[in-house]
Design a protein around this motif. Structure first.
Motif, PDB file in Angstrom:
ATOM      1  N   GLU A 191     -38.863 103.501 148.797  1.00 23.02           N
ATOM      2  CA  GLU A 191     -39.926 103.859 147.860  1.00 23.02           C
ATOM      3  C   GLU A 191     -39.349 104.630 146.674  1.00 23.02           C
ATOM      4  N   LEU A 192     -38.464 105.575 146.961  1.00 23.24           N
ATOM      5  CA  LEU A 192     -37.899 106.399 145.898  1.00 23.24           C
ATOM      6  C   LEU A 192     -37.070 105.573 144.924  1.00 23.24           C
ATOM      7  N   ALA A 193     -36.389 104.543 145.420  1.00 21.51           N
ATOM      8  CA  ALA A 193     -35.611 103.681 144.528  1.00 21.51           C
ATOM      9  C   ALA A 193     -36.520 103.014 143.500  1.00 21.51           C
ATOM     10  N   GLY A 194     -37.680 102.539 143.950  1.00 29.69           N
ATOM     11  CA  GLY A 194     -38.627 101.926 143.030  1.00 29.69           C
ATOM     12  C   GLY A 194     -39.195 102.926 142.044  1.00 29.69           C
ATOM     13  N   VAL A 195     -39.473 104.136 142.514  1.00 28.26           N
ATOM     14  CA  VAL A 195     -39.977 105.186 141.623  1.00 28.26           C
ATOM     15  C   VAL A 195     -38.939 105.529 140.559  1.00 28.26           C
ATOM     16  N   ARG A 196     -37.699 105.662 140.981  1.00 28.38           N
ATOM     17  CA  ARG A 196     -36.626 106.005 140.050  1.00 28.38           C
ATOM     18  C   ARG A 196     -36.470 104.919 138.978  1.00 28.38           C
ATOM     19  N   ASP A 197     -36.553 103.658 139.375  1.00 32.13           N
ATOM     20  CA  ASP A 197     -36.437 102.555 138.424  1.00 32.13           C
ATOM     21  C   ASP A 197     -37.562 102.599 137.393  1.00 32.13           C
ATOM     22  N   LEU A 198     -38.770 102.890 137.859  1.00 29.73           N
ATOM     23  CA  LEU A 198     -39.902 102.908 136.928  1.00 29.73           C
ATOM     24  C   LEU A 198     -39.842 104.125 136.010  1.00 29.73           C
ATOM     25  N   PHE A 199     -39.348 105.247 136.510  1.00 31.76           N
ATOM     26  CA  PHE A 199     -39.119 106.391 135.621  1.00 31.76           C
ATOM     27  C   PHE A 199     -38.231 105.967 134.446  1.00 31.76           C
ATOM     28  N   GLY A 200     -37.143 105.265 134.767  1.00 33.29           N
ATOM     29  CA  GLY A 200     -36.242 104.808 133.724  1.00 33.29           C
ATOM     30  C   GLY A 200     -36.893 103.842 132.764  1.00 33.29           C
ATOM     31  N   ALA A 201     -37.696 102.928 133.301  1.00 29.02           N
ATOM     32  CA  ALA A 201     -38.375 101.952 132.453  1.00 29.02           C
ATOM     33  C   ALA A 201     -39.388 102.632 131.536  1.00 29.02           C
ATOM     34  N   MET A 202     -40.084 103.636 132.045  1.00 31.75           N
ATOM     35  CA  MET A 202     -41.053 104.369 131.230  1.00 31.75           C
ATOM     36  C   MET A 202     -40.364 105.067 130.058  1.00 31.75           C
ATOM     37  N   LYS A 203     -39.215 105.659 130.340  1.00 33.18           N
ATOM     38  CA  LYS A 203     -38.499 106.362 129.278  1.00 33.18           C
ATOM     39  C   LYS A 203     -37.996 105.379 128.224  1.00 33.18           C
ATOM     40  N   GLU A 204     -37.445 104.245 128.667  1.00 30.37           N
ATOM     41  CA  GLU A 204     -36.942 103.242 127.730  1.00 30.37           C
ATOM     42  C   GLU A 204     -38.067 102.673 126.868  1.00 30.37           C
ATOM     43  N   ALA A 205     -39.256 102.565 127.442  1.00 35.28           N
ATOM     44  CA  ALA A 205     -40.391 101.992 126.713  1.00 35.28           C
ATOM     45  C   ALA A 205     -41.083 103.014 125.815  1.00 35.28           C
ATOM     46  N   GLY A 206     -40.621 104.244 125.828  1.00 33.17           N
ATOM     47  CA  GLY A 206     -41.229 105.267 124.986  1.00 33.17           C
ATOM     48  C   GLY A 206     -42.591 105.721 125.465  1.00 33.17           C
ATOM     49  N   GLU A 207     -42.825 105.639 126.783  1.00 34.62           N
ATOM     50  CA  GLU A 207     -44.135 105.997 127.333  1.00 34.62           C
ATOM     51  C   GLU A 207     -44.251 107.475 127.681  1.00 34.62           C
ATOM     52  N   VAL A 208     -43.168 108.239 127.474  1.00 32.23           N
ATOM     53  CA  VAL A 208     -43.207 109.655 127.846  1.00 32.23           C
ATOM     54  C   VAL A 208     -42.824 110.501 126.639  1.00 32.23           C
ATOM     55  N   PRO A 209     -43.367 111.709 126.536  1.00 35.34           N
ATOM     56  CA  PRO A 209     -43.041 112.578 125.403  1.00 35.34           C
ATOM     57  C   PRO A 209     -41.576 113.005 125.418  1.00 35.34           C
ATOM     58  N   ALA A 210     -41.055 113.314 124.267  1.00 33.77           N
ATOM     59  CA  ALA A 210     -39.694 113.823 124.161  1.00 33.77           C
ATOM     60  C   ALA A 210     -39.565 115.110 124.965  1.00 33.77           C
ATOM     61  N   GLY A 211     -38.479 115.200 125.702  1.00 32.60           N
ATOM     62  CA  GLY A 211     -38.239 116.395 126.495  1.00 32.60           C
ATOM     63  C   GLY A 211     -38.711 116.311 127.927  1.00 32.60           C
ATOM     64  N   ALA A 212     -39.585 115.355 128.239  1.00 36.35           N
ATOM     65  CA  ALA A 212     -40.051 115.193 129.618  1.00 36.35           C
ATOM     66  C   ALA A 212     -38.909 114.675 130.483  1.00 36.35           C
TER      67      ALA A 212
END
Length: 237
Positions: A47-68
Motif C-alpha cells: 500500500e505504501l509503495a502506491g501512496v509514495r508513487d502518487l505523492f510523486g505524481a501529484m508533485k510532478e503535476a503541480g497539484e501541491v503548493p510549493a514547500g509541501a
C-alpha cells in the motif's frame, strides 16, 4: 472519499501531519494538496509503495503548493517511530477497529501529537456495523478484519482517558451503510450481484459527480445511519 473534515481538524499549510494507518492514502493525499508536511504511515509495504508513487505524481503535476512535503513510513501502530509531540495534526481513519491493543495505539497517537494539536479518529459507527456483523460473519471474521464495534461513549472515553479533550463529533457516509448491508446479505465478495452492482454505480456517481440530490440525501442520512463515527480531539497545552 474523505471521512475526516480537515477544516474541523484545523489543518493549515506547513503543518506536520501524520496519517496513521493510511491504507491507500486518501486522507494523506488531501492533506498534501492542502500544503501540509505529510507522513503516511502503515504496516502494509505494498500500500505504501502506491501512496509514495502518487505523492510523486501529484508533485510532478503541480497539484501541491510549493514547500509541501510528503513521505511514507512503514511500521507498527503500537510503537510509532516518531518523537514525542512531533505532529501538529494526527489522523487515524478506520484503523482502531482492526487493532487488538487499541489502548496502546491510542497512547501512541497522543504521545506523538504536540500540545495544542488536534487528532481526528474515525471508526465504523455502532448500529450500521452491528447490522453488518449480524448479516455476515465473513464481513468481519477475516485476518486483519474488524475485531470490535465501538459505541460513541466507549471511544470517547478511551481517548479522553489518554489525555485528550473532545472538541467535535460527526457521522459520515450515510449513503454507504445500505451498500454494505446489501453486500453482507448477498455475500461480501459477490460484486456481480445485480443489487450490489446497481448500488455501487450509485455510490460512484455520488463520489465522482456529487449531484445535489445525493448531497442532500447524505445530509439527511448521515446523522441517522452514517457508516462512520468521526471524533475530533485536542491535546491540552
Amino acid at each position: 472519499m474523505l471521512t475526516v473534515d480537515f477544516d474541523r481538524l484545523g489543518l493549515r499549510p506547513g503543518e506536520r501531519v501524520l496519517d496513521m494507518g493510511c491504507g491507500a492514502g486518501r486522507h494523506a493525499f488531501e492533506m498534501y494538496r492542502r500544503g501540509a508536511d505529510v507522513v503516511a504511515f502503515d504496516q502494509d509495504a505494498d500500500e505504501l509503495a502506491g501512496v509514495r508513487d502518487l505523492f510523486g505524481a501529484m508533485k510532478e503535476a503541480g497539484e501541491v503548493p510549493a514547500g509541501a512535503e510528503a513521505d511514507t513510513k512503514e511500521g507498527d501502530a503500537l510503537g510509532l517511530p516518531f518523537a514525542d509531540g512531533e505532529f501538529d495534526r494526527v489522523v487515524a481513519a478506520e484503523v482502531l477497529e482492526h487493532i487488538p491493543a487499541d489502548l496502546q495505539a491510542i497512547d501512541e497517537l497522543v504521545r506523538v501529537l504536540r500540545p495544542g494539536g488536534t487528532l481526528a479518529v474515525s471508526v465504523p459507527r455502532w448500529l450500521p456495523e452491528a447490522i453488518c456483523w449480524q448479516l455476515s460473519t465473513e464481513y468481519h471474521d477475516t485476518p486483519g478484519g474488524h475485531i470490535r464495534i465501538y459505541t460513541d461513549k466507549e471511544l470517547v472515553t478511551k481517548v479522553t482517558n489518554a489525555g485528550l479533550e473532545l472538541v467535535g463529533k460527526d457521522y459520515a457516509h450515510g449513503l454507504h451503510a445500505p451498500y454494505w448491508w446489501i453486500k453482507c446479505a448477498v455475500g461480501v465478495r459477490n460484486d456481480d450481484h445485480p443489487l450490489a452492482r446497481a448500488y455501487h454505480r450509485l455510490l460512484v456517481w455520488e463520489i465522482m459527480k456529487q449531484p445535489r440530490a445525493l448531497r442532500l440525501a447524505g445530509r439527511v442520512l448521515d446523522p441517522l445511519i452514517g457508516k462512520s463515527l468521526v471524533l475530533y480531539f485536542r491535546k491540552p497545552a
